[in-house]
Enzyme design. Structure first.
Site, PDB file in Angstrom:
ATOM      1  N   LYS A   7       9.976  -1.261 -10.415  1.00 11.12           N
ATOM      2  CA  LYS A   7       8.674  -1.476 -10.707  1.00 11.12           C
ATOM      3  C   LYS A   7       7.883  -0.393 -11.252  1.00 11.12           C
ATOM      4  CE  LYS A   7       5.567  -3.275  -8.163  1.00 11.12           C
ATOM      5  NZ  LYS A   7       4.320  -2.644  -8.414  1.00 11.12           N
ATOM      6  N   SER A   8       7.874   0.583 -10.391  1.00  9.93           N
ATOM      7  CA  SER A   8       7.082   1.721 -10.644  1.00  9.93           C
ATOM      8  C   SER A   8       7.418   2.537 -11.784  1.00  9.93           C
ATOM      9  CB  SER A   8       6.960   2.546  -9.328  1.00  9.93           C
ATOM     10  OG  SER A   8       6.436   1.718  -8.283  1.00  9.93           O
ATOM     11  N   SER A 179       0.035   7.540  -0.977  1.00 13.25           N
ATOM     12  CA  SER A 179       1.357   7.454  -1.520  1.00 13.25           C
ATOM     13  C   SER A 179       1.597   8.540  -2.493  1.00 13.25           C
ATOM     14  CB  SER A 179       1.330   6.153  -2.247  1.00 13.25           C
ATOM     15  OG  SER A 179       0.972   4.865  -1.499  1.00 13.25           O
ATOM     16  N   ASP A 295       4.728   0.590   0.741  1.00  4.84           N
ATOM     17  CA  ASP A 295       5.197  -0.487   0.359  1.00  4.84           C
ATOM     18  C   ASP A 295       6.053  -0.898   1.074  1.00  4.84           C
ATOM     19  OD1 ASP A 295       3.313  -0.921  -1.726  1.00  4.84           O
ATOM     20  OD2 ASP A 295       4.724   0.004  -3.277  1.00  4.84           O
ATOM     21  N   LYS A 322      -3.900  -4.220  -1.390  1.00  2.00           N
ATOM     22  CA  LYS A 322      -2.667  -4.726  -1.882  1.00  2.00           C
ATOM     23  C   LYS A 322      -2.753  -6.188  -2.612  1.00  2.00           C
ATOM     24  CE  LYS A 322      -0.349  -0.684  -1.767  1.00  2.00           C
ATOM     25  NZ  LYS A 322       0.167  -0.014  -3.031  1.00  2.00           N
ATOM     26  N   ARG A 326      -2.156  -6.739   3.666  1.00  2.00           N
ATOM     27  CA  ARG A 326      -0.705  -6.488   4.317  1.00  2.00           C
ATOM     28  C   ARG A 326      -0.881  -6.293   5.741  1.00  2.00           C
ATOM     29  NH1 ARG A 326       2.391  -3.786  -0.775  1.00  2.00           N
ATOM     30  NH2 ARG A 326       2.571  -5.734  -2.238  1.00  2.00           N
TER      31      ARG A 326
END
Length: 411
Positions: A7-8, A179, A295, A322, A326
């Site tokens: 996805k990234s 991240s 993630d 997010k 989460r």
């Protein structure tokens, strides 16, 4: 296991292809709700994009959108919602952006404030620092800005990506960054498209050098792979993911190191990774800082009840912002499973206990749904309140998991 494209990487590749004059071909991009929303947004901004099976062709431009006005709905996609307004700001015209209720809750403030400091005129229509917004674009001159990327590395990535489209280049000093491996992905991909970013400590300098169109193959998604690799560790079986090897761009592949610390055997080759669980799926307790691979926090939380000691995950405050909070979502579902858990501002600690049947609250979050599906490999009676939310990154997830179980002997 064949894992869909990252996805990234797909989102970054779409931005780079749109910003590179000429024709770019993307091979094996992710086909999901997020990537469909991003490509639809590019089309609304006037870019030519042809999607074929495993091959997308984009005609890029160095001067921003090809239309003077457009309205873009970003769906649930954070990269769409954060990258496309920045791309639009490099053009000339009036561009409106909105998103789902879920995405409207997620922060944009540090990014849009940075654009304002660069001279971009934009208006938030509801809450400051959130969608919806309108960009009144007249190009970006460039210059030096200071950015707080402590809530999302996507703020920094968006600005790095647009740097070559500014008149004078862009220098960004970062006060906080979460991240960080995702920023490494951005810098490496920019270089593939002909632009080298210079980094000195916490300062990034991007020259006003045009991108070069190219052909680009998208890696499998390491975050998605984490569920199947965790499944191997949890069940004492073996899973190999081709395409994710020692040269992988994605930091989330480091999740296999966590599985290794818990007792699984990890074999990393140039072009693949294999995880083989210990006999009986034995897992050791672990304390791990997951700031750079956040993630995969739900993946670890979902298998933590089966460890032989506590599992403590630290330094992950950013995952409260997010698709859902989460940390709280993991704690809520673990408690529903009868698992003792404590949670703090940026940590969660899970104590081992045999999970009982439970109905999992997904909160519309694909990562919660996929992670707790793995719990179901050793717990009967796990159901999900929103299994369809996996369409965001892997519409075929549940079928792939069922096929994996069927392929294992004595399943």
């Amino acid at each position: 296991m064949e894992i869909p494209g990252s996805k990234s990487i797909t989102a970054r590749a779409l931005f780079l292809a749109a910003a590179a004059p000429g024709t770019t071909v993307l091979h094996r991009p992710l086909v999901s709700d997020d990537s469909a929303g991003f490509s639809e947004g590019l089309t609304r901004l006037g870019y030519s994009l042809v999607r074929e099976a495993d091959r997308w062709t984009i005609e890029g431009r160095a001067d921003g959108p090809a239309v003077p006005e457009a309205s873009v709905f970003c769906r649930d996609g954070a990269t769409t919602a954060r990258f496309l307004p920045v791309l639009a700001a490099a053009g000339h015209g009036v561009f409106h952006f909105d998103a789902s209720e879920q995405m409207r809750r997620r922060p944009l403030g540090p990014l849009t404030q940075a654009l304002r400091e660069l001279g971009v005129t934009l208006v938030h229509h509801d809450r400051e620092g959130h969608h919806p917004l309108t960009v009144h674009a007249d190009g970006i001159k460039g210059g030096h800005i200071t950015l707080d990327a402590g809530l999302s590395s996507q703020f920094l990535t968006a600005l790095l990506l647009v740097g070559p489209l500014t008149a004078d280049g862009l220098t960004i000093t970062v006060t906080d960054l979460v991240s960080a491996p995702y920023v490494d992905i951005t810098v490496a991909m920019m270089e593939r498209f002909g632009v080298r970013v210079h980094r000195a400590g916490n300062t990034f300098t991007v020259p006003a050098t045009p991108y070069t169109a190219t052909e680009y193959a998208v890696e499998p998604d390491a975050s998605t792979a984490s569920y199947f690799l965790a499944a191997a560790a949890l069940t004492g079986r073996s899973v190999t993911v081709p395409g994710l090897g020692s040269g992988c761009l994605q930091g989330d592949l480091r999740f296999v190191d966590v599985l290794g610390r818990m007792g699984a055997d990890v074999a990393l080759a140039d072009d693949r990774v294999t995880v083989t669980g210990a006999p009986g799926g034995r897992l050791a307790g672990v304390t791990v800082n997951m700031r750079d691979i956040s993630d995969t926090v739900p993946t670890l939380a979902a298998i933590a009840p089966f460890a032989d000691g506590p599992v403590r995950i630290e330094d992950v405050h950013n995952i409260r912002f997010k698709e859902c909070d989460r940390l709280d979502a993991c704690a809520e579902n673990l408690r529903a499973l009868g698992v003792p858990v404590e949670v703090g501002r940026d940590w969660i600690e899970i104590r081992p206990a045999p999970p009982r049947p439970a109905h999992i609250a997904c909160h519309g979050d694909h990562r919660i749904a996929m992670a707790f599906s793995i719990t179901g490999l050793r717990t009967t009676g796990i159901t999900l309140d929103d299994p369809g939310c996996v369409k965001k990154t892997f519409p075929g997830f549940h079928r792939a998991l069922a096929d994996l179980r069927a392929a294992w002997p004595d399943h």
